[in-house]
Design an enzyme around this catalytic site. Structure first.
Site, PDB file in Angstrom:
ATOM      1  N   ALA A 165     -63.832 -53.241 -25.859  1.00 58.04           N
ATOM      2  CA  ALA A 165     -63.843 -53.385 -27.318  1.00 58.04           C
ATOM      3  C   ALA A 165     -62.442 -53.251 -27.884  1.00 58.04           C
ATOM      4  O   ALA A 165     -61.548 -52.663 -27.266  1.00 58.04           O
ATOM      5  CB  ALA A 165     -64.768 -52.333 -27.942  1.00 58.04           C
ATOM      6  N   ASP A 166     -62.275 -53.799 -29.071  1.00 55.47           N
ATOM      7  CA  ASP A 166     -61.018 -53.646 -29.798  1.00 55.47           C
ATOM      8  C   ASP A 166     -61.334 -53.592 -31.290  1.00 55.47           C
ATOM      9  O   ASP A 166     -62.220 -54.308 -31.762  1.00 55.47           O
ATOM     10  CB  ASP A 166     -60.066 -54.810 -29.513  1.00 55.47           C
ATOM     11  CG  ASP A 166     -58.663 -54.528 -30.023  1.00 55.47           C
ATOM     12  OD1 ASP A 166     -57.918 -53.821 -29.321  1.00 55.47           O
ATOM     13  OD2 ASP A 166     -58.324 -54.990 -31.123  1.00 55.47           O
TER      14      ASP A 166
END
Length: 211
Positions: free
Chosen positions: A91-92
């Protein structure tokens, strides 16, 4: 680690304590495996495109890391239930206010970001990439939340900038931390603002399980 309450396990390709806490709070069996991935972006990307691009990049870095470690099965990892379906999750998260606001470089950069956000609203985007352990299924998503800040001055946030909190957070703040006193309200997932939209991730896994 207790058995997963969700019936699946995750290899979390992140060293973020906030993402780990969110996964643990949902009772998801998981293994933490931080990865290194270059976070440079093509110039033309907006916030939504950026987080999905980087989540995908981190997910592929996680696959490379599993290969490097010669992990060929969930049984090679210290999971509570290696029989359960297993997914790599990367994720970011970024703050978007007409530009991408990532982690500040220094105090001056943190001050610039926070004063830009004072008294208005902005968006938090988290991109997440899920890949099944056998690599046969992949899903990429972006979750959006809208955050409203109270009006504040440089003097109001001087003490905050003296704490460690701003410097490892996108946008230089944590909605669940010290800076919560300057947050008016938000629309959308609070978990998303913290760093991982758990409901969207769980729904995405369910989608992968039936496709």
């Amino acid at each position: 680690m207790k058995k997963s309450e969700t019936g699946f396990s995750l290899i979390l390709a992140s060293g973020s304590p906030r993402r780990r806490e969110i996964v643990e709070a949902r009772g998801i069996d998981h293994y933490i495996m931080p990865v290194d991935a270059e976070e440079t972006l093509p110039r033309s990307m907006d916030g939504r495109e950026a987080v999905m691009y980087l989540a995908l990049k981190k997910a592929f870095a996680a696959l490379d890391e599993l290969d490097r470690r010669c992990v060929s099965s969930p049984f090679d990892l210290p999971l509570a239930d290696p029989h359960a379906p297993c997914y790599i999750l990367a994720a970011d998260t970024v703050v978007w206010d007409g530009e991408i606001l990532g982690k500040p470089k220094d105090r001056e950069d943190a001050l610039r970001m926070l004063m830009k956000l004072s008294g208005g609203h902005h968006y938090v985007f988290t991109g997440a990439c899920l890949i099944s352990f056998d690599r046969s299924k992949k899903l990429l998503l972006c979750e959006e939340s809208k955050v409203f800040f109270k009006k504040y001055t440089e003097d109001d946030i001087r003490d905050y900038l003296d704490t460690p909190e701003p410097y490892d957070k996108a946008g230089a703040y944590a909605v669940q931390g010290y800076f919560s006193r300057f947050t008016d309200h938000l629309e959308g997932s609070r978990d998303n603002v913290i760093g991982l939209p758990a409901d969207a991730v769980i729904a995405a896994v369910r989608t992968l399980q039936v496709t």
